[in-house]
Enzyme design. Structure first.
Site, PDB file in Angstrom:
ATOM      1  N   ASP A  43       0.957  -1.269  -0.027  1.00 45.69           N
ATOM      2  CA  ASP A  43      -0.055  -0.031  -0.019  1.00 45.69           C
ATOM      3  C   ASP A  43       1.008   1.191   0.030  1.00 45.69           C
ATOM      4  OD1 ASP A  43      -2.378   1.446   0.119  1.00 45.69           O
ATOM      5  OD2 ASP A  43      -2.029   1.633   2.412  1.00 45.69           O
ATOM      6  N   LYS A  44       0.030   2.499  -0.222  1.00 41.83           N
ATOM      7  CA  LYS A  44       1.193   3.585  -0.328  1.00 41.83           C
ATOM      8  C   LYS A  44       0.953   4.593   1.112  1.00 41.83           C
ATOM      9  CE  LYS A  44      -0.345   7.320  -2.283  1.00 41.83           C
ATOM     10  NZ  LYS A  44       0.075   8.374  -1.297  1.00 41.83           N
ATOM     11  N   THR A  45      -0.262   5.002   1.041  1.00 42.74           N
ATOM     12  CA  THR A  45      -0.501   5.679   2.358  1.00 42.74           C
ATOM     13  C   THR A  45      -0.348   5.188   3.720  1.00 42.74           C
ATOM     14  OG1 THR A  45      -1.982   7.156   0.852  1.00 42.74           O
ATOM     15  CG2 THR A  45      -2.208   7.483   3.276  1.00 42.74           C
ATOM     16  N   GLY A  64      -5.354   3.273  -3.295  1.00 42.65           N
ATOM     17  CA  GLY A  64      -6.770   3.613  -3.726  1.00 42.65           C
ATOM     18  C   GLY A  64      -6.493   5.368  -4.055  1.00 42.65           C
ATOM     19  N   ASP A  65      -5.306   5.763  -4.038  1.00 39.86           N
ATOM     20  CA  ASP A  65      -5.009   7.286  -4.343  1.00 39.86           C
ATOM     21  C   ASP A  65      -4.934   7.453  -5.739  1.00 39.86           C
ATOM     22  OD1 ASP A  65      -4.581   9.918  -3.796  1.00 39.86           O
ATOM     23  OD2 ASP A  65      -2.926   9.298  -2.306  1.00 39.86           O
ATOM     24  N   LYS A 117      -7.348  -5.124  -5.059  1.00 42.21           N
ATOM     25  CA  LYS A 117      -5.913  -5.363  -4.510  1.00 42.21           C
ATOM     26  C   LYS A 117      -5.673  -6.995  -4.354  1.00 42.21           C
ATOM     27  CE  LYS A 117      -5.107  -1.099  -2.107  1.00 42.21           C
ATOM     28  NZ  LYS A 117      -4.876  -0.710  -0.775  1.00 42.21           N
ATOM     29  N   ASP A 135      -1.482  -1.080   6.158  1.00 39.39           N
ATOM     30  CA  ASP A 135      -1.718  -0.541   7.340  1.00 39.39           C
ATOM     31  C   ASP A 135      -3.184  -0.265   7.465  1.00 39.39           C
ATOM     32  OD1 ASP A 135      -1.657   1.587   5.406  1.00 39.39           O
ATOM     33  OD2 ASP A 135      -1.308   2.911   7.378  1.00 39.39           O
TER      34      ASP A 135
END
Length: 1387
Positions: free
Chosen positions: A447-449, A740-741, A909, A929
């Site tokens: 994930d990114k954020t 999801g960004d 995902k 996270d």
């Protein structure tokens, strides 16, 4: 001002459009599956789209009457309770269910089968306890491990179910537990409360019943989102008494997993009111900046995994039984060994057949002793051999593996290098059976954020008038640095940016560009100013109407970028302090200035900019604009040195992966504004294409701008992210980012963490379609499934390729139209506004759309909303096309060094992870996270959860919990590689020692008349694998190291061995078989050769002496082997070897003692056998000979192999693959290589729309309460205490900063007068959109207050604090709000 008035119809139309388009755009949350594997789930999603879910408020009896089919003719309640149960077992189901799961293992079934055979005395050749005791021990160990894990799940469920909330009981809200909630109940939530179920928002204490929620635990985003109650409930449900009589019925879709989609209606008082996702509070959200809100339970959590109804629980996915590659390989090997033993037993049984027949023919006088036929005797002997040889699949190996897994998990928990001190969080291995697979990971899905980033935006640099102001370097010698912003009483003390030169220019106030730069940042935004709570405030305190004190001013923004910019301006003396519907108050270097807002043009994905048109206190009109450099530079009046310098600065900022934004402004003439205002008014009242007309009007105003400069914001990465990704890539681990960004933000972060580089070919959707099109054109139907070979020649080996895709694109590529009928909704009877496009993009987009359409048709992929997609003749061929499409896409993606997937849903995902697992057959790891990562974590072979600020759901659903992404490097390259190496070495050695010691039973059968008589003593067979050879091999499994931890991190290339299964595979297993067989042959036949034709007191040709010599030779041979293979020598390794031999000596002395022989001669028949053998030196020489023959050749072969072993080949950067000319031609083209300009304004490209609509309509701003409107606030906090066991979450009142001026040194009389007037704030009707202040109006100025700040003597515009101040002093005459008054969007 703005376009507030004419937005009513537009908002309703846009709301309908959003409801339809969400259903269309979020198709990925439905059937985005792998071929036919998820067709049933697709069908369920379609079924759940029906509007058959009915919930009536305050009526449990009505809601409990709905039933659904459970099993056969049995039915159960359709509406679930709110009790969650994620545990697998209960008191009654634990034993049978756990045994059922354990005997799904092939090895356990094999051992149980052998134990059953041992229960028959006629065929039993070994004591029953030799297998029963180890099996019982193994079952107890695994059951205890499962029990401990499940107790943890029960404890977690109990904590969640016992959380407190207020439920409407009778006519008041009482404290209850989450578990007591039912569908239809009304719930009262306070600030910082977690939403217990999916609720329909009914009312709140905020203006227009808004409610601000933080969805960090769902999607990892910390910026707030707002939800709003339906207008009817906002106006009607103004007190708990009215809520108690509320009998509205909600009819909506069945529970589904679409997080951002909800469609339903509220039936109340004979009318139907539409509902959408903007009215829904999802379980897991946290209420922020809202004192009190009220909701009705629509979906409850559900009592079991199959009955989860809430959207977040629907997205969590099912728990999959995860098994490692080695575990699956061992199961296959157990089956193979068992079949081999059956064949060997059959061969030895036939030998017995012929031997008995020959014996009866030669010795007929003993035939009477054989009462059964030869066939029956052979049948019994077959089972006897099968039992005797069953020790070649040692149960002790599986027992020791459990201890090894447990030990390596403990080492992970104890690793201080993975302990995060700021949060006091160590690493935690939540699963103890996946450690070895940590050393075989090939794909990491992140994930990114919150995983790669801290989601903290910091003001890093700026460029004003062509001058770059960067952070000052730290001093050469350490010295305490004083805060340079102490002169500013509004400074928050958190800004790390320091530049004394810029600060001097700001305070001097002489540079016009500097003034306008910071003024723009303080004015052009949608941030809301609020007052921080103080500890001495009481619950339920009303918000103050005065400007907040400097130390209590806080901002609430739609994005952290906006907040960072406004906070920077605040620290530099340009403080945004308050706003109204048509004004904004700024404190400029201690001087309070009120600007009249004439129009507000918010960000969106097409405009990529935001503008605010204001009238300053002097009466002049200015336009302030900020946005992407690609759109700002096109609208500049002229380009000179300053503009070129700024563009160079932007390029420099982009190289540093900073998020940039361009700022510009212009002065607008009064006549020009009047003409524009008229056109704006006409456009805002159009019934069709209103959005396009408004954008065109905005475009007219946003021309001939003057550039002010640019800002650079850093989206801070977590510590060590870049080094971790670099190290993982060196270890041949591919990192994919699933977020999801927005695409631009994800790409920018990927550059920042060095996942992408400027030298890469970044394939976007157009290029991917071109490559797939070429693939389809160059391959016929028979070549579609050939696999990876085709793609390996598509790219030059020295060219790095990356892929950037979106969830919508993934849905199109992998989805068949027949499985997504919801996609047809977009094209059937839908009247929507035509989307607006920038003028310079229309032609390009037309050609691009035409090209893409041809590609879709060529690929046979359905077009959205069209019937042009070719349909398969039958379902089987359609499934085959779907599989081919998926395989081609996955193999193309697998050839890329990095893949960035943006705008993907939780199910998408998991889909991507599942596709890679299915077609690449590799070990995957997912790390995240947030709760939106749970499905991905459960789907991957290994799930890693980060325990951070976004909640604990990911960590609780994971196999390993870490505090930082950087710890993943040590987890994989150190602990993972060590665990894999240890387990592989353990298994190879165990196979070797089992065959070396037990295959002599086969050779002995040829000399014992094939009678299945065991060679060894029974106690030696029982204790050999459990005691005599346990400690050395246990040391290997727990402590063995080929290189140190530091060396493992320095040489990530060592990790490749696990990815290629080099240390344990079928070939290694065959080598262990051959090695063990040779050792057994040497030990048996060398001893037999020495004792041939020997007799006398020193001879060991008798059965027991022969057995002792062979057993001791085998034990010493495998001990020498373990000495050779151990590389990490410590005191423990020496102690393990010594203890093994010591236990053999002691136990043998006890079992061969005379007193045990007297007790049970049949159980202890080897009386003094070892003592008699070892007392003769000649026999010791025979043992030494056997051990030497087994050890020396092996040692010589290994030395020769190491000398001849070639180093691991490294790919030369200049090598070219065949057919690269065609690949180079396909790769050429400017559209494939991305430059920094395309990503340096990612903030503007990815910025979401803020609160502009709410601000311009006045929806977000507090208005004067009526006589009854404060009932909710008064009833929000009942005097009742939570019941025992229910702990109330801490709750502090929030005070909203309303427009006005800060009162410095206000007298007690002023305070009393202000406090007494708080209940009489005037509620003015909304103004017409874009209407400027009438020239003839002359509002009175504010009365002077004895504050520090002085104010210009310019009459403020109407609608500011002055007009409200006069009304404060008058008594309120208005009654409660009119229910028929138009709500938001209907003004």
């Amino acid at each position: 001002m703005g376009d507030a008035a004419g937005r009513g119809g537009a908002q309703r139309r846009h709301g309908d459009q959003r409801a339809r388009s969400e259903k269309y755009e979020l198709r990925a949350e439905g059937p985005t599956s792998m071929g036919s594997l998820r067709y049933q789930e697709d069908f369920e999603e379609e079924k759940n789209s029906a509007f058959t879910w009915e919930v009536q408020a305050n009526s449990r009896s009505y809601n409990s009457q709905f039933k659904k089919k459970s099993f056969l003719c049995w039915q159960k309640k359709k509406h679930q309770s709110n009790v969650i149960c994620t545990a697998k077992y209960n008191v009654f189901s634990f034993l049978p269910l756990n045994l059922y799961e354990q005997f799904h293992r092939t090895s356990n079934l094999y051992f149980l089968f052998i134990i059953v055979l041992q229960g028959f005395p006629e065929i039993s050749t070994l004591p029953w306890f030799t297998l029963f005791a180890p099996l019982l021990c193994l079952l107890i160990i695994r059951a205890a491990r499962d029990l401990v894990d499940d107790i943890g799940r029960h404890r977690s469920d109990r904590i969640v179910n016992n959380r407190p909330c207020q439920i409407l009981v009778g006519k008041s809200f009482l404290w209850k537990k989450w578990a007591n909630l039912r569908v239809g109940d009304l719930v009262c939530l306070h600030r910082d409360s977690v939403v217990p179920a999916d609720l329909l928002l009914l009312a709140s204490t905020e203006p227009s019943s808004l409610c601000y929620v933080e969805t960090a635990d769902i999607d990892g985003e910390t910026n707030l989102k707002f939800r709003q109650a339906p207008p009817i409930t906002h106006h009607e449900l103004t007190s708990p008494r009215k809520m108690a009589s509320f009998q509205g019925k909600v009819v909506c879709e069945e529970p589904n997993s679409r997080l951002h989609h909800f469609v339903g209606c509220l039936e109340w008082k004979g009318r139907k009111h539409p509902l959408d996702s903007g009215n829904l509070l999802l379980r897991g959200c946290k209420v922020r900046n809202t004192d009190t809100c009220y909701g009705m339970v629509i979906y409850a959590a559900g009592a079991n995994p199959s009955g989860f109804d809430t959207k977040i629980m629907k997205n969590c996915g099912k728990v999959h039984l995860k098994r490692t590659k080695i575990d699956r390989l061992m199961n296959r090997l157990v089956v193979l060994i068992f079949l081999s033993l059956v064949l060997i037993s059959m061969g030895l049984s036939f030998g017995f057949w012929f031997k008995v027949s020959e014996f009866k023919a030669k010795h007929h006088y003993v035939s009477s002793s054989y009462m059964h036929s030869v066939a029956s005797e052979t049948f019994v002997i077959f089972w006897g051999f099968l039992i005797l040889l069953s020790v070649m699949v040692p149960m002790s190996m599986f027992i020791m593996v459990e201890f090894i897994y447990l030990g390596n998990s403990i080492f992970i928990n104890w690793d201080v290098q993975m302990y995060y001190e700021p949060q006091d969080k160590p690493a935690k291995a939540r699963s103890t059976s996946l450690n070895d697979q940590l050393g075989q990971v090939e794909y990491v899905f992140s994930d990114k954020t919150g995983t790669l980033t801290q989601n903290i935006m910091t003001f890093k640099k700026c460029c004003i008038g062509g001058v770059i102001y960067g952070p000052e370097p730290p001093p050469a010698w350490p010295r305490p640095q004083e805060d340079p912003y102490l002169w500013n009483e509004f400074a928050d003390g958190k800004l790390l940016y320091r530049n004394s030169r810029l600060l001097r220019a700001v305070r001097a106030g002489e540079d016009r560009l500097v003034r306008e730069f910071w003024r723009l940042l303080a004015i052009c935004h949608t941030v809301m100013a609020q007052e921080r709570d103080s500890a001495d405030e009481r619950e339920g305190a009303r918000p103050t109407l005065c400007l907040p004190p400097p130390d209590r001013l806080v901002y609430q923004a739609a994005s952290p970028d906006e907040e960072a910019l406004v906070t920077a301006a605040r620290n530099f003396g340009y403080v945004f302090v308050a706003r109204t519907q048509d004004s904004i108050t700024v404190m400029e270097l201690g001087e309070e200035r009120v600007y009249q807002v004439l129009a507000m043009m918010d960000f969106n994905s097409i405009r990529k900019r935001m503008s605010v048109l204001v009238r300053n206190p002097e009466g002049s009109i200015y336009l302030y604009t900020k946005g992407a450099d690609t759109v700002i530079f096109q609208r500049l009046r002229n380009k000179g040195t300053q503009e070129w310098t700024t563009e160079e600065a932007l390029a420099s900022f982009a190289e540093q992966t900073l998020r940039t934004l361009c700022l510009a402004y212009k002065k607008v003439d009064e006549a020009v504004f009047e003409g524009w205002r008229q056109r704006h008014q006409e456009a805002s009242i159009l019934l069709q294409n209103r959005a396009q007309a408004l954008h065109q009007v905005y475009e007219e105003m946003e021309q001939n701008l003057q550039l002010l400069g640019a800002t650079a914001i850093e989206d801070r990465l977590q510590d060590g992210v870049c080094d971790t990704i670099k190290c993982l890539k060196q270890g041949n681990i591919k990192v994919w980012v699933l977020t999801g960004d927005k695409q631009e933000t994800a790409v920018n972060i990927s550059f920042a963490c060095q996942l992408l580089s400027e030298s890469m070919l970044i394939l976007e959707e157009r290029e991917i379609l071109q490559i797939l099109e070429a693939y389809w054109e160059s391959n016929n139907n028979e070549q579609h499934g050939k696999g990876k070979g085709h793609w390996k020649n598509q790219f030059l080996p020295h060219v790095k390729v990356a892929m950037v895709i979106t969830g919508e694109f993934l849905d199109q590529v992998l989805l068949s139209l027949r499985r997504e009928p919801r996609a047809l909704v977009h094209s059937e009877n839908v009247e929507v506004d035509e989307p607006w496009q920038e003028p310079d993009e229309q032609k390009t987009d037309f050609l691009r759309a035409r090209r893409k359409s041809l590609m879709w048709r060529a690929l046979g992929i359905p077009l959205r909303g069209t019937g042009l997609a070719p349909q398969a003749a039958d379902s089987s061929s359609s499934d085959m096309l779907c599989v081919q499409r998926e395989r081609a896409f996955v193999e193309l993606a697998s050839q890329c060094q990095a893949v960035i997937c943006c705008r993907v849903t939780p199910k998408q995902k998991a889909l991507i992870v599942g596709l890679v697992k299915k077609y690449q057959r590799v070990v995957t790891l997912a790390i995240g996270d947030g709760a939106n990562d749970v499905n991905m974590i459960k789907t991957a072979d290994i799930g890693v959860g980060l325990a951070g600020q976004e909640g604990m759901q990911a960590a609780q659903s994971s196999d390993y919990a870490l505090a930082q992404f950087s710890f993943l490097r040590r987890l994989l390259l150190v602990h993972g590689r060590w665990s894999y190496m240890r387990v592989c070495k353990f298994l190879r050695y165990f196979v070797y020692k089992s065959l070396a010691s037990m295959m002599v039973q086969i050779w002995f059968a040829f000399y014992s008349g094939f009678t299945a008589q065991p060679l060894y003593e029974g106690w030696f067979l029982a204790l050999f694998n459990l005691l005599y050879s346990t400690f050395p091999i246990l040391y290997i499994g727990l402590f063995e190291q080929d290189v140190s931890a530091e060396r493992s991190l320095e040489l990530p290339e060592l990790y490749v061995a696990g990815q290629k299964d080099e240390l344990f595979n079928y070939w290694v297993f065959v080598q262990a078989l051959a090695h063990g067989m040779v050792t057994s042959l040497v030990n048996f036949f060398m001893t037999l050769w020495v004792t041939h034709d020997s007799a006398g007191p020193i001879s060991f040709s008798d059965y027991q002496s022969f057995a002792v010599v062979v057993a001791l030779s085998g034990l010493l041979s495998i001990t020498m082997e373990v000495i050779l293979i151990i590389k990490y020598w410590t005191v423990l390794s020496v102690l393990a070897i010594v203890l093994s031999l010591f236990f053999y000596v002691v136990v043998t002395w006890v079992t061969q003692s005379f007193w045990l022989f007297q007790i049970s001669p049949k159980t202890f028949p080897f009386l003094y056998a070892d003592r008699n053998v070892l007392s003769h030196p000649s026999i010791l020489l025979v043992i030494l000979l056997n051990v030497s023959l087994n050890t020396l050749p092996t040692l010589a072969l290994r030395v020769i192999y190491q000398a001849l072993k070639k180093p691991r080949p490294k790919a030369a950067p200049g090598e070219a693959a065949p057919g690269e000319a065609a690949a180079a031609a396909a790769a050429e083209g400017p559209q494939l290589r991305r430059e920094s300009r395309g990503r340096r304004s990612s903030y503007a490209f990815s910025h979401r729309e803020g609160y502009a609509d709410l601000i311009t309509q006045g929806t977000i701003l507090r208005r004067a309460p009526g006589p009854d409107s404060d009932l909710l606030a008064r009833e929000a906090h009942p005097p009742r205490e939570p019941p025992p066991g229910v702990t109330e979450a801490p709750r502090l009142p929030r005070t909203l900063s309303l427009p006005g001026r800060r009162q410095g040194g206000v007298s007690s009389e002023d305070e009393a007068r202000t406090a007494s007037s708080c209940a009489a704030v005037d509620q003015r009707p909304a103004r017409q959109p874009g209407a400027a202040q009438d020239a003839g109006s002359s509002p009175q100025p504010l009365p002077e207050a004895p504050g520090k700040a002085s104010r210009r003597g310019v009459p403020p515009p109407r609608g500011t604090w002055a007009s409200s101040w006069r009304r404060l002093l008058q008594p309120a005459r208005r009654g409660p709000p009119d229910p028929e008054r138009p709500a938001r969007g209907e003004q």
